[in-house]
Design an enzyme around this catalytic site. Sequence first.
Site, short mmCIF file in Angstrom:
data_model
loop_
_atom_site.label_atom_id
_atom_site.label_comp_id
_atom_site.label_asym_id
_atom_site.label_seq_id
_atom_site.Cartn_x
_atom_site.Cartn_y
_atom_site.Cartn_z
N ASP A 1 -5.83 -8.00 4.97
CA ASP A 1 -6.76 -8.72 4.10
C ASP A 1 -7.62 -7.74 3.31
OD1 ASP A 1 -6.05 -11.29 4.64
OD2 ASP A 1 -7.60 -11.64 6.15
N LYS B 1 -7.43 -11.48 -0.52
CA LYS B 1 -7.91 -12.53 -1.42
C LYS B 1 -9.34 -12.22 -1.82
CE LYS B 1 -5.16 -15.97 1.10
NZ LYS B 1 -5.20 -17.23 1.89
#
Length: 422
Positions: free
Chosen positions: A199, A221
């Site tokens: 991530d 993200k």
Amino acid sequence: MTTLLGVELAGRVVLVAGGGPVAARRVQALADAGALVHVVAPHVCEPLADLVVAGSVRWSDREVAEDDLDDVWLAHTATGDRVTDLAVVAWATARRVFCVDAGGPRRPAAGTARTPATTRAGDVLVGVVSTAGADPRRSVRVRDWLAAHLRTGAVDLRRRRAAPDRGRVVLVGGGPGDVGLLTVAGRRALAEADVVVADRLGPTDVLDELPADVEVIDVGKSPGHHPVPQDEINRLLVEQAQRGRVVVRLKGGDPFVYGRGGEEVQACRAAGVPVTVVPGVSSAFAAAAAAGIPLTHRGVVGAVHVMNGTDGWSAAALTGLRDRSCTVVVLMGVAALPGLVRDALAGGVDPDLPVAVVERATQDDQRVTRAPLHAVAAGARARGVAAPAVVVLGDVAAAGLLDVPTGGAPEPSGAGSTTMGA
């Protein structure tokens, strides 16, 4: 001189002569390895009796005899009686069966085999023995040092031979960002990884410490920008594991606290891929602690409610804020903050309720903005508050609540903390 070997004992008969605590420890280890353990002793201690009752071992309640060595792959003797133990060693040697002799403080071990002091890291078993006579205490000291080093995750534990049936996925909660808050179990999982699916948030600096040939797939993200959809992440995890690789899904915070870890577990299980989860330090709790905010505090509040800012207020959260009965922690709430403030005020929450916004919690550039509810959205906008940030609402968010800030927390009046609109 001793040669260290790894021996496969699953499904093979092992004789253990003796029924005391030493024998019990050895029997438990052998049973865990899948050996067919036959204990011969007039009496057995309680742990051994429990194993017998559970069906893990077979017990003959008599003195050991020479023919007990028939069809045995390995023998252990721990009767505590010198004559009996040496007899078992002699019988085993005559049959060319390796024998581990427990020995004792007054008698050196006389067997033809030796039990190492062991430690396990994933599917790697490390053993330590002395090559010139048994020295259990020294072996244990060395074993413990090796175990501590392995726990740091600094040792590359990846398999070097293809193993198509060994592919698996490990979801690792990386914590809020500070590499020091990545758990020992998480760091150890990374030491075994062939590929890391990472991530944007969490301890991304740890990726620089991985061996150069570990594949890192960035699926990070950011607000309003999701380059890799969740379905594609799920597919990546399954596909990589089905290639026989150890896949670590490195996530910020905890995988099961607004981390969509549950969906990834479901995808792996649906595909028949083994998957485990390593919990992480959630930013919902770490951010407040790093800012010197106790989410519960005796005499102030005794409950915590964690929510996702993009979902808006729940009735429970608004009730808790109105009657000051709980602290509310909002994740992913920066963009939603103006609307949350508006709806909270409309819902009857005190406009002067203390609020703290913690940006980049636990990082070197951590920043805390404090303001009453009615002013926090404007204050955050004026300071350029940006994600990642955690919003804490409740009386515990007031500046100066604690006389002494918690370790690592910025001073409420220092450069990292600003109170606005009070």
